[in-house]
Design an enzyme around this catalytic site. Structure first.
Site, PDB file in Angstrom:
ATOM      1  N   HIS A 313       0.846  -1.185   0.000  1.00 52.38           N
ATOM      2  CA  HIS A 313       0.000   0.000   0.000  1.00 52.38           C
ATOM      3  C   HIS A 313       0.878   1.230   0.000  1.00 52.38           C
ATOM      4  O   HIS A 313       1.938   1.230   0.633  1.00 52.38           O
ATOM      5  CB  HIS A 313      -0.924   0.008   1.234  1.00 52.38           C
ATOM      6  CG  HIS A 313      -2.098   0.904   1.054  1.00 52.38           C
ATOM      7  ND1 HIS A 313      -2.045   2.244   1.333  1.00 52.38           N
ATOM      8  CD2 HIS A 313      -3.338   0.653   0.573  1.00 52.38           C
ATOM      9  CE1 HIS A 313      -3.224   2.776   1.039  1.00 52.38           C
ATOM     10  NE2 HIS A 313      -4.022   1.835   0.574  1.00 52.38           N
ATOM     11  N   ASP A 371      -7.970  -5.674   0.207  1.00 51.10           N
ATOM     12  CA  ASP A 371      -8.477  -6.399  -0.964  1.00 51.10           C
ATOM     13  C   ASP A 371      -8.069  -7.859  -0.984  1.00 51.10           C
ATOM     14  O   ASP A 371      -8.670  -8.659  -1.684  1.00 51.10           O
ATOM     15  CB  ASP A 371      -8.002  -5.714  -2.248  1.00 51.10           C
ATOM     16  CG  ASP A 371      -8.727  -4.397  -2.435  1.00 51.10           C
ATOM     17  OD1 ASP A 371      -9.879  -4.324  -2.000  1.00 51.10           O
ATOM     18  OD2 ASP A 371      -8.134  -3.468  -2.984  1.00 51.10           O
TER      19      ASP A 371
HETATM   20  N1  CMC Z   1       4.162  -7.430  -5.029  1.00 51.20           N
HETATM   21  C1  CMC Z   1       5.495  -7.420  -5.209  1.00 51.20           C
HETATM   22  N2  CMC Z   1       6.278  -6.345  -5.026  1.00 51.20           N
HETATM   23  C2  CMC Z   1       5.685  -5.224  -4.633  1.00 51.20           C
HETATM   24  C3  CMC Z   1       4.295  -5.150  -4.422  1.00 51.20           C
HETATM   25  C4  CMC Z   1       3.529  -6.325  -4.629  1.00 51.20           C
HETATM   26  N3  CMC Z   1       2.205  -6.318  -4.433  1.00 51.20           N
HETATM   27  N4  CMC Z   1       3.960  -3.898  -4.036  1.00 51.20           N
HETATM   28  C5  CMC Z   1       5.101  -3.214  -4.011  1.00 51.20           C
HETATM   29  N5  CMC Z   1       6.147  -4.001  -4.362  1.00 51.20           N
HETATM   30  C6  CMC Z   1       7.572  -3.634  -4.388  1.00 51.20           C
HETATM   31  C7  CMC Z   1       7.898  -2.729  -5.552  1.00 51.20           C
HETATM   32  O1  CMC Z   1       8.257  -3.468  -6.702  1.00 51.20           O
HETATM   33  C8  CMC Z   1       9.040  -1.927  -4.994  1.00 51.20           C
HETATM   34  O2  CMC Z   1      10.183  -2.722  -5.019  1.00 51.20           O
HETATM   35  P1  CMC Z   1      11.660  -2.062  -5.265  1.00 51.20           P
HETATM   36  O3  CMC Z   1      11.851  -1.087  -4.139  1.00 51.20           O
HETATM   37  O4  CMC Z   1      12.597  -3.207  -5.215  1.00 51.20           O
HETATM   38  O5  CMC Z   1      11.607  -1.404  -6.618  1.00 51.20           O
HETATM   39  C9  CMC Z   1       8.662  -1.736  -3.523  1.00 51.20           C
HETATM   40  O6  CMC Z   1       7.829  -2.870  -3.216  1.00 51.20           O
HETATM   41  C10 CMC Z   1       7.935  -0.459  -3.223  1.00 51.20           C
HETATM   42  O7  CMC Z   1       6.739  -0.427  -4.004  1.00 51.20           O
HETATM   43  P2  CMC Z   1       6.179   0.831  -4.775  1.00 51.20           P
HETATM   44  O8  CMC Z   1       5.692   0.374  -6.121  1.00 51.20           O
HETATM   45  O9  CMC Z   1       7.158   1.957  -4.727  1.00 51.20           O
HETATM   46  O10 CMC Z   1       4.953   1.195  -3.852  1.00 51.20           O
HETATM   47  P3  CMC Z   1       3.791   2.157  -4.246  1.00 51.20           P
HETATM   48  O11 CMC Z   1       3.456   2.893  -3.005  1.00 51.20           O
HETATM   49  O12 CMC Z   1       4.103   2.981  -5.454  1.00 51.20           O
HETATM   50  O13 CMC Z   1       2.635   1.129  -4.673  1.00 51.20           O
HETATM   51  C11 CMC Z   1       0.733  -0.267  -4.625  1.00 51.20           C
HETATM   52  C12 CMC Z   1       1.579   0.772  -3.857  1.00 51.20           C
HETATM   53  C13 CMC Z   1      -0.536  -0.555  -3.811  1.00 51.20           C
HETATM   54  C14 CMC Z   1       0.317   0.318  -5.994  1.00 51.20           C
HETATM   55  C15 CMC Z   1       1.560  -1.556  -4.831  1.00 51.20           C
HETATM   56  O14 CMC Z   1       1.950  -2.068  -3.580  1.00 51.20           O
HETATM   57  C16 CMC Z   1       0.800  -2.614  -5.621  1.00 51.20           C
HETATM   58  O15 CMC Z   1       0.786  -2.544  -6.862  1.00 51.20           O
HETATM   59  N6  CMC Z   1       0.179  -3.624  -4.919  1.00 51.20           N
HETATM   60  C17 CMC Z   1      -0.620  -4.620  -5.594  1.00 51.20           C
HETATM   61  C18 CMC Z   1      -1.965  -4.036  -5.979  1.00 51.20           C
HETATM   62  C19 CMC Z   1      -2.891  -3.862  -4.804  1.00 51.20           C
HETATM   63  O16 CMC Z   1      -3.094  -4.785  -4.012  1.00 51.20           O
HETATM   64  N7  CMC Z   1      -3.515  -2.672  -4.718  1.00 51.20           N
HETATM   65  C20 CMC Z   1      -4.553  -2.410  -3.721  1.00 51.20           C
HETATM   66  C21 CMC Z   1      -4.216  -1.301  -2.794  1.00 51.20           C
HETATM   67  S1  CMC Z   1      -5.364  -1.295  -1.417  1.00 51.20           S
HETATM   68  C22 CMC Z   1      -6.864  -0.823  -2.095  1.00 51.20           C
HETATM   69  C23 CMC Z   1      -6.935   0.624  -2.372  1.00 51.20           C
HETATM   70  O17 CMC Z   1      -6.830   1.413  -1.417  1.00 51.20           O
HETATM   71  O18 CMC Z   1      -7.138   0.971  -3.545  1.00 51.20           O
END
Ligand code: CMC
Length: 436
Positions: A313, A371
């Site tokens: 998240h 989720d």
């Molecule tokens: N699986 C694998 N790796 C992950 C995941 C995941 N679900 N989420 C983040 N990472 C990794 C990402 O690749 C990055 O790694 P590195 O530092 O080595 O490059 C690190 O963790 C930090 O992630 P980020 O992409 O910078 O984090 P963000 O804040 O931009 O993204 C997110 C947040 C929710 C978009 C992401 O965690 C994600 O895509 N999760 C899966 C989709 C999901 O479940 N979304 C629902 C969110 S809750 C409902 C809502 O409020 O909408």
């Protein structure tokens, strides 16, 4: 906004004059540096794609402390609301700032109930869609289409119009979601039953048919109501910011909420519950629990493009308090419906355990989000996977409309107009086609 005694000073290494920037304090949470005069005084913009350090507004609706794993609606912890209130109480709280007393509760339930039907023409509008259309495509169209039916509540600058459109949207979303579902199934639409509670009526419109008497199941109603409460608002997330930006042009509330529905659809946001369940089903088909190790390996490989859906998240870096409550509901529902041995649930629990212990997830502070569990609950209840995000949209509508109305009522409100760092071609002349 309370000004702080501390000021920020922005200094430049090229000798340009430095600039003092005011700082404001919220009631809780990080202070903000006010950069509104930055461009006028320095000719420079700030650069923050993804809004990693930018507050786009001030708000008194929802507060999240991502490190503590805390979520408050108007100051009330989500855990207390989930335990002691129902969804309509939560709607009253988000819209008007206070939980209703007994009389207000009665009046509010009656008010919402009076608006549960949709214009009969809506069903003909629905007929234009393919039966296999994705429910979120249908919902984007139907919600936007409301502005063509309710002309007496489309003036966003009129407080009465904003009030009526808010009630209409909260009341009609369950009807529209159920209609989208029935349309896909080819079953007759069920008219709302206003003697039922908001959520029981939704289960009636979803699962009843005209052929048989339908009695709502209390466990299912409670679980769905909790899903609604947990998804009702989440401060300035992508879809809420979309609603605010869209509404800032003065467009009507139905159009602004339709923009929110469209944004929510994406798998990084509301579409994650559908994506999480699809992911579980794929692992199950590939061999189930034994394949988890292989799957986790793929997730950790940056070139695979595979994410563990339902994990991570932007704000919660400790745990998602909604996930904790949803996990509890998940166990309750599966037990009540005799599905404890459901293979998909077992798979989800094994995946959760392995991911929580794995160094990759621990180091990046990736925990299950709401989720991860809400998909399992909805599937157990009998809601098809493709409808999950539409249920999320139903619940989030109150948050969107509360945030939209807060923005419009704010004397500092302006049309949202981000700026850019331009890195494309500078001015050039169009050449005749033969010379290009
Ligand atoms: N699986 C694998 N790796 C992950 C995941 C995941 N679900 N989420 C983040 N990472 C990794 C990402 O690749 C990055 O790694 P590195 O530092 O080595 O490059 C690190 O963790 C930090 O992630 P980020 O992409 O910078 O984090 P963000 O804040 O931009 O993204 C997110 C947040 C929710 C978009 C992401 O965690 C994600 O895509 N999760 C899966 C989709 C999901 O479940 N979304 C629902 C969110 S809750 C409902 C809502 O409020 O909408």
């Amino acid at each position: 906004m309370t000004p702080s005694d501390v000021k920020a000073t922005l200094a430049f290494s090229d000798g340009s004059p430095s600039m003092d920037l005011p700082i404001y304090k919220g009631s809780v949470g990080p202070d903000v540096i006010d950069i509104r005069k930055l461009y006028a005084q320095t000719g420079k913009f700030t650069y923050d794609p993804g809004f990693l350090s930018t507050a786009s507004c001030n708000s008194s609706i929802t507060y999240i402390d991502g490190d503590k794993g805390e979520l408050l609606y108007r100051g009330y912890p989500i855990e207390q609301l989930a335990q002691h209130c129902d969804f309509l109480d939560t709607c009253h709280l988000l819209l008007y700032g206070e939980l209703p007393n007994a009389q207000q509760q009665k009046d509010f339930h009656k008010l919402v109930t009076n608006h549960t039907m949709v214009n009969e023409q809506m069903q003909f509008f629905l007929r234009g869609f393919r039966r296999d259309a994705h429910p979120m495509a249908v919902m984007t169209g139907l919600v936007g289409g409301l502005s063509a039916f309710y002309h007496d509540s489309t003036d966003i600058n009129n407080p009465q119009h904003r009030e009526i459109s808010a009630i209409r949207l909260i009341a009609k979303m369950p009807t529209l979601v159920a209609m989208a579902y029935k349309y896909a199934l080819g079953q007759p639409y069920m008219y709302p039953r206003n003697e039922l509670s908001y959520t029981a009526n939704f289960t009636h419109m979803m699962f009843a048919t005209p052929c048989e008497k339908y009695e709502p199941n209390d466990v299912v109603v409670r679980a769905l109501d909790r899903i609604f409460i947990l998804h009702a608002d989440h401060e300035q997330n992508a879809s809420t910011s979309t609603v605010r930006l869209c509404g800032s042009s003065g467009t009507n509330p139905f159009a602004a909420i339709a923009a929110g529905v469209a944004c929510l659809w994406g798998p990084a946001h509301g579409g994650a519950n559908e994506a999480a369940l699809n992911m579980l089903e794929d692992i199950q088909k590939a061999g189930g629990v034994e394949k988890i190790g292989e799957f986790i390996k793929q997730v950790k490989d940056k070139n695979s493009g595979i994410k563990l859906m339902g994990f991570g998240h932007r704000v919660y870096k400790n745990y998602d308090p909604r996930a904790k409550l949803m996990r509890e509901t998940c166990h309750e529902v599966l037990e009540a419906l005799g599905l404890e041995n459901d293979p998909l649930f077992k798979l989800a629990m094994a995946l959760e355990k392995i991911a929580l212990e794995d160094e990759y997830f621990v180091a990046r502070k990736l925990y299950p989000n709401v989720d991860f569990y809400s998909g399992i609950v909805q599937r157990a209840i009998g809601i098809p996977v493709s409808l999950f995000t539409a249920i999320f949209a139903l619940a989030r509508t109150v948050g969107w409309i509360a945030q939209l109305n807060e923005m419009i009522a704010d004397p500092e409100y302006k049309i949202g107009r981000p700026r850019q760092l331009f890195v494309g071609a500078t001015a050039r002349d169009v050449k005749p086609i033969g010379q290009r």
